[in-house]
Design a protein around this motif. Structure first.
Motif, short mmCIF file in Angstrom:
data_model
loop_
_atom_site.label_atom_id
_atom_site.label_comp_id
_atom_site.label_asym_id
_atom_site.label_seq_id
_atom_site.Cartn_x
_atom_site.Cartn_y
_atom_site.Cartn_z
N UNK A 6 0.83 -1.20 0.00
CA UNK A 6 0.00 0.00 0.00
C UNK A 6 0.86 1.26 0.00
N UNK A 7 1.94 1.24 0.76
CA UNK A 7 2.85 2.40 0.79
C UNK A 7 3.52 2.58 -0.56
N UNK A 8 3.88 1.47 -1.21
CA UNK A 8 4.50 1.55 -2.53
C UNK A 8 3.52 2.15 -3.54
N UNK A 9 2.25 1.79 -3.43
CA UNK A 9 1.24 2.37 -4.32
C UNK A 9 1.12 3.86 -4.08
N UNK A 65 -8.79 9.17 -8.03
CA UNK A 65 -8.02 8.02 -8.53
C UNK A 65 -8.72 6.76 -8.05
N UNK A 66 -9.19 5.96 -8.98
CA UNK A 66 -9.97 4.77 -8.65
C UNK A 66 -9.01 3.64 -8.28
N UNK A 67 -9.12 3.17 -7.03
CA UNK A 67 -8.27 2.08 -6.53
C UNK A 67 -9.07 0.83 -6.19
N UNK A 68 -10.38 0.97 -6.02
CA UNK A 68 -11.21 -0.19 -5.71
C UNK A 68 -11.53 -0.28 -4.23
N UNK A 69 -12.62 -1.00 -3.87
CA UNK A 69 -13.02 -1.15 -2.47
C UNK A 69 -11.97 -1.90 -1.68
N UNK A 70 -11.78 -1.51 -0.43
CA UNK A 70 -10.77 -2.16 0.41
C UNK A 70 -9.40 -1.56 0.19
N UNK A 71 -8.95 -1.54 -1.06
CA UNK A 71 -7.62 -1.02 -1.36
C UNK A 71 -7.52 0.46 -1.04
N UNK A 72 -8.54 1.25 -1.41
CA UNK A 72 -8.46 2.69 -1.20
C UNK A 72 -8.37 3.05 0.28
N UNK A 77 -4.30 6.28 4.02
CA UNK A 77 -3.45 6.69 5.15
C UNK A 77 -1.97 6.75 4.80
N UNK A 78 -1.51 5.83 3.96
CA UNK A 78 -0.11 5.85 3.54
C UNK A 78 0.16 7.09 2.68
N UNK A 79 -0.77 7.42 1.82
CA UNK A 79 -0.63 8.60 0.97
C UNK A 79 -0.59 9.88 1.82
N UNK A 80 -1.49 9.97 2.82
CA UNK A 80 -1.51 11.14 3.71
C UNK A 80 -0.18 11.27 4.46
N UNK A 81 0.36 10.13 4.93
CA UNK A 81 1.63 10.17 5.66
C UNK A 81 2.77 10.65 4.77
N UNK A 82 2.80 10.20 3.51
CA UNK A 82 3.86 10.61 2.60
C UNK A 82 3.76 12.10 2.27
#
Length: 495
Positions: A6-9, A65-72, A77-82
């Motif tokens: 998830x962080x890599x994404x 950005x469409x990531x799908x249920x569960x994945x988003x 949170x990883x995106x917010x942290x970055x």
């Protein structure tokens, strides 16, 4: 391993939308990561669509950005942290020392930044996050508080009886559901789904809660108040995160919200409402007892230490206490006393103005900041004048202590009053005051406390706020000297 994925994404998406500085807000829905952008032109659409985790992009009021249920829910949170890490890494350096008004302001900014860095302890960061939950509620608290005061005046005077019920509904509606808003903001602040936090907190104010018999005792709607809502929503966040880590993505959209509300709701009904209710009652009883028995001394301590509490970041712990007191009695008795710190600050600034008659630059800063200071906005004076000077900050605290003791004394004499909302201070607090001794007496006591704070803050600073060396360094006007250096000498005029 899933967290690394998830962080890599998130790390792959971030540079393709322009980096941290191009993002102004982040949210997510069932399937999409929604971001607001400063510059749409920096987004690389085709590169985003080519990422394996991205199912597509949609442009509406936000870039989605469409990531799908569960994945988003896992990537956000990883995106917010970055994004936060990226912004921190590019922060500006601190300022330097000097004695002009602009340089004093820079010194104050440096002190503020250094204090913020020292405040980055787990406890203080938690308190800051708690403050972030309640600060967005302040406009509604102010508006409803003023309407409640107006309604009280109309009721007392017997004016416009047809309007009074309508005003009562406006003033009370928000407070009756404040637990829901606290739950929503708590989940949002701590990385959960906001609506789930609100759903769990809504249990506390649901009228049907009175029908539940828990351990031989009946609950009452609203029991536990904002403290219960905060605890319930925080529990919901941890339950939700636990589910996100363990529930398969295909089932996440159904199972995670169900378990979050079910588990958190049961714990709230059969545990947290009792505990938070007892804590809320204890807070109200202690505050009233403290001012009723040791009002003058308690006011002196609270008024004198509030500015240092602000510097340490510990004042944020008072926000839920204020809200709890407003829930219980309609006003918080603490805020008018703490507001005296601002009065001491104003008095100190006026003394600095008169003690440094030749420093036109600093006097201009004080004149421009004083109107805000009278209305309770003290930061321009704190970080632009008293704190970088040092001693005037201490003497400002002395003025706050004197004003706090004055207000506390009247509480001790049985004339209790408080603010129906949090946020304003200084003169801006007058429309929000309410008490047990009538509006006239309440306004007079508060005005008396401000006057004492102004006078003592002024006197303490005028006589004890400067050393001889400070007066030598500061009581000069740097502008003429700077102009003389900058302006070349004129050529002699030929005879």
């Amino acid at each position: 391993m899933s967290t690394d994925k998830n962080r890599a994404t998130a790390a792959a998406i971030l540079p393709l939308v322009g980096g941290p500085d191009n993002i102004t807000s982040i949210a997510h829905c069932m399937t999409r990561l929604r971001i607001a952008l400063r510059d749409r032109a920096l987004v690389q659409d085709e590169a985003l669509k080519a990422l394996p985790a991205v199912l597509g992009v949609v442009e509406d009021d936000t870039y989605q950005i469409v990531l799908g249920p569960g994945t988003v829910a896992r990537v956000t949170p990883e995106f917010e942290a970055l994004v936060e890490e990226g912004r921190t890494a590019t922060a500006a350096p601190a300022a330097t020392h000097a004695v002009t008004a602009d340089e004093l302001a820079e010194r104050g900014a440096a002190l503020k930044k250094a204090q913020k860095a020292r405040n980055a302890t787990p406890v203080k960061l938690f308190l800051r996050r708690v403050a972030n939950i309640f600060v967005p509620l302040i406009p509604a608290l102010i508006g409803c508080g003023i309407i409640a005061g107006l309604n009280g005046v109309l009721t007392t005077m017997g004016w416009l009886p047809a309007v009074v019920p309508a005003l009562a509904a406006m003033a009370s509606g928000f407070m009756s559901l404040i637990a829901v808003f606290v739950g929503h903001n708590t989940a949002k602040e701590f990385g959960g789904t906001p609506i789930l936090g609100g759903a769990v907190a809504a249990i506390i104010v649901f009228p049907g809660i009175a029908k539940i018999d828990a351990f031989g005792r009946h609950l009452s709607p609203g029991q536990g108040g904002v403290l219960g809502a905060l605890a319930a929503a925080l529990l919901a966040v941890y339950v939700e995160k636990w589910c996100r880590r363990r529930i398969p993505e295909a089932l996440d959209v159904l199972v995670t919200p169900t378990l979050t509300v079910l588990v958190s709701g049961l714990v709230t009904i059969f545990g947290l409402m009792f505990l938070a209710g007892a804590a809320s009652t204890a807070i109200g009883s202690f505050a009233n007892w403290l001012l009723a028995t040791g009002g003058a001394f308690a006011g002196l301590v609270l008024g004198g230490l509030f500015l240092p509490l602000v510097m340490l970041g510990l004042h944020q712990a008072l926000i839920p206490l204020h809200t709890t007191l407003i829930e219980q009695s309609g006003y918080t008795v603490l805020l008018p006393i703490l507001a005296m710190a601002g009065a001491g600050q104003v008095g100190a600034a006026i003394a600095v103005y008169y003690r440094l008659p030749r420093n036109r630059s600093l006097r201009t800063t004080i004149k421009s900041a004083l109107p805000a200071g009278f209305l309770g906005v003290g930061e321009p004076l704190i970080y632009g004048v008293s704190l970088p000077l040092g001693r005037p900050f201490v003497t400002a605290c002395v003025g706050g202590a004197a004003g706090g003791a004055f207000v506390g004394l009247f509480h001790q004499l049985g004339m209790a009053f408080g603010s129906t909302a949090i946020g304003p201070s200084g003169w801006a607090l007058f429309p929000l005051l309410d008490g047990t001794s009538g509006m006239g007496a309440t306004l007079a006591i508060y005005a008396g406390g401000l006057t004492v704070g102004y006078l003592v803050g002024f006197a303490a600073t005028f006589f004890f706020g400067f050393t001889d060396q400070m007066l030598t360094d500061l009581n000069t006007d740097p502008e003429p000297a700077a102009a003389a250096v900058a302006e070349p000498p004129k050529a002699p005029v030929p005879a």
